[in-house]
Write an enzyme that holds these catalytic residues in place. Sequence first.
Site, short mmCIF file in Angstrom:
data_model
loop_
_atom_site.label_atom_id
_atom_site.label_comp_id
_atom_site.label_asym_id
_atom_site.label_seq_id
_atom_site.Cartn_x
_atom_site.Cartn_y
_atom_site.Cartn_z
N LYS A 22 0.85 -1.03 -0.13
CA LYS A 22 -0.02 -0.05 -0.19
C LYS A 22 0.89 1.35 -0.05
CE LYS A 22 -1.88 1.67 3.82
NZ LYS A 22 -1.58 3.15 4.29
N ASN A 23 1.91 1.34 1.01
CA ASN A 23 2.62 2.45 1.26
C ASN A 23 3.80 2.76 0.04
OD1 ASN A 23 1.19 3.06 3.11
ND2 ASN A 23 2.52 2.53 4.82
N ARG A 93 -5.45 10.42 3.51
CA ARG A 93 -4.33 11.56 3.80
C ARG A 93 -3.29 11.85 2.90
NH1 ARG A 93 -3.47 13.63 7.84
NH2 ARG A 93 -1.19 13.58 7.53
N CYS A 117 -5.88 12.31 12.11
CA CYS A 117 -6.50 11.20 11.91
C CYS A 117 -6.66 10.54 13.32
CB CYS A 117 -5.94 10.15 10.90
SG CYS A 117 -4.18 9.53 11.34
N ARG A 122 -0.61 14.80 12.86
CA ARG A 122 -0.19 14.55 11.16
C ARG A 122 -0.02 15.67 10.24
NH1 ARG A 122 -1.94 8.76 9.26
NH2 ARG A 122 0.03 9.13 7.84
N ASP A 125 3.63 20.60 7.57
CA ASP A 125 4.38 21.54 7.73
C ASP A 125 5.60 21.44 6.85
OD1 ASP A 125 4.71 19.68 10.00
OD2 ASP A 125 6.23 21.25 10.54
N ASP A 312 4.15 1.05 11.97
CA ASP A 312 3.17 0.38 11.45
C ASP A 312 3.00 -1.08 11.58
OD1 ASP A 312 3.18 1.98 8.24
OD2 ASP A 312 2.53 2.62 9.86
N ILE A 334 6.95 7.47 16.88
CA ILE A 334 6.67 8.28 15.70
C ILE A 334 5.50 9.06 15.87
CG2 ILE A 334 6.40 8.10 13.31
CD1 ILE A 334 9.03 7.12 14.03
N ARG A 404 -9.05 -0.73 4.27
CA ARG A 404 -8.27 0.38 3.68
C ARG A 404 -7.02 0.03 2.93
NH1 ARG A 404 -8.01 5.99 6.61
NH2 ARG A 404 -6.72 6.06 4.77
C1 EPZ Z 1 3.68 7.10 6.07
O1 EPZ Z 1 3.03 8.06 6.53
C2 EPZ Z 1 3.09 5.89 6.08
N1 EPZ Z 1 1.81 6.17 5.02
C3 EPZ Z 1 2.32 5.68 7.39
O2 EPZ Z 1 1.74 4.39 7.36
C4 EPZ Z 1 3.55 5.47 8.29
O3 EPZ Z 1 3.32 5.03 9.69
C5 EPZ Z 1 4.63 6.55 8.39
O4 EPZ Z 1 4.91 7.05 7.05
C6 EPZ Z 1 5.63 6.47 9.24
O5 EPZ Z 1 6.46 5.29 8.57
C7 EPZ Z 1 1.95 6.05 3.63
O6 EPZ Z 1 3.10 5.82 3.42
C8 EPZ Z 1 0.77 6.35 2.83
P1 EPZ Z 1 5.81 10.80 8.39
P2 EPZ Z 1 3.53 9.98 6.49
O7 EPZ Z 1 5.55 11.96 7.47
O8 EPZ Z 1 4.28 9.95 5.55
C9 EPZ Z 1 5.57 13.99 11.50
C10 EPZ Z 1 -0.12 2.75 7.60
O9 EPZ Z 1 -0.41 2.31 8.72
N2 EPZ Z 1 5.45 15.04 10.33
O10 EPZ Z 1 6.64 9.82 8.11
O11 EPZ Z 1 2.42 10.58 6.84
C11 EPZ Z 1 4.48 13.10 11.87
O12 EPZ Z 1 3.34 14.00 12.64
C12 EPZ Z 1 0.28 4.33 7.63
O13 EPZ Z 1 0.02 2.29 6.51
C13 EPZ Z 1 5.79 16.46 10.74
O14 EPZ Z 1 5.73 16.76 11.95
O15 EPZ Z 1 4.58 9.73 8.04
C14 EPZ Z 1 4.74 11.91 12.41
O16 EPZ Z 1 4.92 11.96 13.95
C15 EPZ Z 1 -0.02 5.18 8.97
N3 EPZ Z 1 5.46 17.21 9.82
C16 EPZ Z 1 6.14 11.71 11.96
O17 EPZ Z 1 6.52 12.94 11.33
C17 EPZ Z 1 5.27 16.83 8.41
O18 EPZ Z 1 5.12 17.65 7.53
C18 EPZ Z 1 6.32 10.77 10.73
O19 EPZ Z 1 5.45 11.05 9.80
C19 EPZ Z 1 5.17 15.54 8.26
C20 EPZ Z 1 5.24 14.76 9.26
#
Ligand code: EPZ
Length: 426
Positions: A22-23, A93, A117, A122, A125, A312, A334, A404
Site C-alpha cells: 500500500k505504502n 491522507r 486522523c 499528522r 508543515d 506500522d 513516531i 483500507r
Molecule cells: C507514512 O505516513 C505511511 N503512510 C504511514 O503508514 C507510516 O506510519 C509513516 O509513513 C511512518 O513510517 C504512507 O506511506 C501512505 P511521516 P506519513 O511523515 O508520510 C511527523 C499505515 O498504517 N510529520 O513519516 O504521513 C508526523 O506527525 C500508515 O500504513 C511532521 O511533523 O508519515 C509523524 O509524527 C500510517 N510534519 C512523523 O513526522 C510533516 O510535515 C512521521 O510521519 C510530516 C510529518
Amino acid sequence: MEMFVIEGGHSLKGEVAVSGSKNCSLPILTATLLCERPSRISNVPYLADTGFLLSLMESFGVSQKRDENNDVLIDARSITSTVASYEMVRKMRASVLVLAPLLARAGEAKVSLPGGCAIGSRPVDLHLMGLKKLGADLKVQDGYIHATLKNSSFIGADIELPLPSVGATEQIIMAAVLAKGVTNLFGAAKEPEVVDFCKALISAGAKITGHGTSHVVIDGVSSLGSMVYQVAPDRIEAGTLIAAAAATASTITIKNVCVDDMASVIHHFEKAGCLFKSSPELGENSELMVIAPKRLTATNMETAAHPGFPTDMQAQFMAAMTVAQGTSVIYERIFENRMMHVPELNRLGARIELHRGVATVVGQESLLAAPVMATDLRASASLIIAALAAQGQSEVRRIYHLDRGYEALDKKLTKLGASLTRCTQT
Ligand code: EPZ
C-alpha cells in the site's frame, strides 16, 4: 457496516502470498501525474485507499483502468483540474502528495489540508517547507493549500528535513524531479517504500541518487516519459502475518517477502522465540518460513524510522506480546496517539497499562473472546491477531478500517486455517 467473527484458539498452517505494498503504491500512483506518456504500474493491491487515490486522479482529468493482468494503466497526458477537495483528501491522507505533481505539471493547485486522523495530528508543515524552498507560493486558507509556482517550474535547492518524514521526502522528490537544477535533500526518510518510489520515478527518466540514505540528490529533467514499474510486496502485511503466526504458535510460509527490508521485525520476533528460514537467504522475493514457539517470550520494543522497528507494526507486535511469557514494554516514538488498540486488546483479556504513551504488556496464558471495535488500520490488524489467539468466538467490528490497507487479509487467514467469517455487523 461489516465485522469479522473469529473462532480463536487454533494454530495456523500452510503458505500465503503477500500482496503489493500500500505504502509503495500510493506515492508511485501519485508520481504518474508527473509523466507525459501513459504509465503501467503492476502489483497494485485492490484496497480502499488505492481506489480513493485513483478516483481522485480521475477528477484531475487523468484516465486510469486495470487491464486483463490487473496492471493499472494511467494516462496523465492532460490535466484538466488541479483541485483536490476536502471530501476526497479527508478519506485518504496521502492524497496531499498530489500537491507537488499538480504544481510541476500545471503551475497551480488547490489541495485540502488532510486534517488529523486517529493516530495523530499528522501535520504537513515539512511538505510545505520543502515546496516553498523549491519555489512554490503557498497560502493556507479555508482549510485548503492554495499553491502556485513563481516561475515556470520548480527550482532546485538544498533542503534539510528536521525529521525523516516519509511523506515529506516523497513530496519534495516529486517537486525536484522536474525542477531546473539539482536538489540536495538532507535528512530524507530511508524507508523501503521511499526506495521503491524512487526506482519507479527513475523508470520514467528521473535522475535520482542516494535513495535509501538520508542524502538524496535529484537532478531535474525537463519531462518524464512512461513509468513502467512493479510495486514491491507489502512488508507490513508480511509482518502482520508473522505476528499472527507468532501469537497462535503456528508454522506458516509467507511468499513474496523482501527479507532485507524486514530485519528489525524478524529480529524482534526471533528474540520472542520464533525461528525463521528464508529461501533465498536474502533478496527481494524470498519465501519466509515462520516457526513460532508454543509460547512467546516477552520482548521490549520501540518504534523508530527505518531501519528501526516500523511504527506500522507496533499494534500487531503488541497483540502477540499479550500472550507472551513475561512483561514487555512497548514505546511508540513516531505518532502521538497510536495506542487506540490498547483498551480493545484489554477487552480480550490482555493486561496492558498505558502511561505517557508507553505500554507495559503483562503476558497472559491466553486471551478470552469478546466483541471489540477497530479504530484505525493497524489497530484492526492487531485485534484480529488477538482474536485468533483468544479462546472462543470474538467479533471485530468496523472492519472497513482493515479494508483500507490490507488486500483480502480475511481470505489469506482463512486459507491458513483461521476460523474467520466476514458478515454484517449486528
Ligand atoms: C507514512 O505516513 C505511511 N503512510 C504511514 O503508514 C507510516 O506510519 C509513516 O509513513 C511512518 O513510517 C504512507 O506511506 C501512505 P511521516 P506519513 O511523515 O508520510 C511527523 C499505515 O498504517 N510529520 O513519516 O504521513 C508526523 O506527525 C500508515 O500504513 C511532521 O511533523 O508519515 C509523524 O509524527 C500510517 N510534519 C512523523 O513526522 C510533516 O510535515 C512521521 O510521519 C510530516 C510529518
